[in-house]
Design a protein around this motif. Sequence first.
Motif, PDB file in Angstrom:
ATOM      1  N   HIS A 150      46.600  17.988  56.795  1.00 17.20           N
ATOM      2  CA  HIS A 150      45.701  16.842  56.610  1.00 17.20           C
ATOM      3  C   HIS A 150      45.395  16.623  55.131  1.00 17.20           C
ATOM      4  CE1 HIS A 150      44.086  17.986  60.872  1.00 17.20           C
ATOM      5  NE2 HIS A 150      45.315  17.505  60.897  1.00 17.20           N
ATOM      6  N   LEU A 151      45.182  17.719  54.397  1.00 17.69           N
ATOM      7  CA  LEU A 151      44.922  17.615  52.963  1.00 17.69           C
ATOM      8  C   LEU A 151      46.102  16.981  52.242  1.00 17.69           C
ATOM      9  CD1 LEU A 151      42.973  18.377  50.617  1.00 17.69           C
ATOM     10  CD2 LEU A 151      44.230  20.542  50.452  1.00 17.69           C
ATOM     11  N   CYS A 152      47.306  17.401  52.612  1.00 22.94           N
ATOM     12  CA  CYS A 152      48.511  16.841  51.988  1.00 22.94           C
ATOM     13  C   CYS A 152      48.646  15.348  52.268  1.00 22.94           C
ATOM     14  CB  CYS A 152      49.750  17.573  52.490  1.00 22.94           C
ATOM     15  SG  CYS A 152      49.901  19.288  51.950  1.00 22.94           S
ATOM     16  N   ILE A 153      48.453  14.950  53.521  1.00 18.09           N
ATOM     17  CA  ILE A 153      48.585  13.535  53.879  1.00 18.09           C
ATOM     18  C   ILE A 153      47.568  12.696  53.108  1.00 18.09           C
ATOM     19  CG2 ILE A 153      48.379  11.842  55.747  1.00 18.09           C
ATOM     20  CD1 ILE A 153      49.387  14.035  57.663  1.00 18.09           C
ATOM     21  N   ASN A 154      46.349  13.203  53.012  1.00 22.52           N
ATOM     22  CA  ASN A 154      45.296  12.456  52.323  1.00 22.52           C
ATOM     23  C   ASN A 154      45.559  12.292  50.827  1.00 22.52           C
ATOM     24  OD1 ASN A 154      43.595  11.867  54.512  1.00 22.52           O
ATOM     25  ND2 ASN A 154      42.590  13.865  54.393  1.00 22.52           N
TER      26      ASN A 154
END
Length: 245
Positions: A150-154
């Motif tokens: 999720h951190l990467c996508i954001n």
Amino acid sequence: MKERHRLILDRVEEKGKVSIQDLALQFAVSGVTIRKDLVELEKLNYLTRTHGYAVSLNDLSERVSSNFSTKEAMAKRALGLLCEGDTVFIEAGSSNAHLAREIGRSGLDVTVITPCVYVANELKNCHQEVVLIGGVLQKRSECLVGPLTHLCINNINFNKVFIGIDGYSPEHGFTGRDVMRAENIRLAIEKRVQNFVIAESAKFGKLYPYNVAKHGDIDTIITDRHLSTEFVGSLTGQGVKVLTA
């Protein structure tokens, strides 16, 4: 659900793929009985059957091989939606794996961002730049999930998103069976770029527990020519473009 059905599902999920012969021996019943069990379980979307085997729906390598020509045709149709210089987020799933294969064959100069190991592997010998984002590996789906994903996508940018779904209904929109993958998709489509769904027509009319996207989130559906006029009307009436292969 019958107790034998539960035990069959446990066995299939454990192994990914189990032969009818092995199941018949394990449960001391005939092959005919096991086939009837598998037909019932397939109708309920718990597994799929192929060439004398029961296959977990989470086993991506097996799903890539099923309905091969249909998925290949949809992937080629989707390829036509890409342009030189695009940065494309490709989610997990068998149809998306076919899209990655077509991108590699095309020589198109794009960057592919994905949480799916299988998708990344399809492009490992191709010239396109590939960004495999981190996370916890779901081994059968070959998808990375969880807070790191999720951190990467954001914190990464892209201008087009291709996702897979498990079901669609006019009332509930696009749904999935896996809450972790559904969250990956939700974060990607919240970027409000061009969002595409690649899905076989057989998935339309099915409902799963987790919301993936609403009509207003999706720009275009790429599906096969067997999608019913009822669903085409529902989608186009909500402003979603439908392309068939």
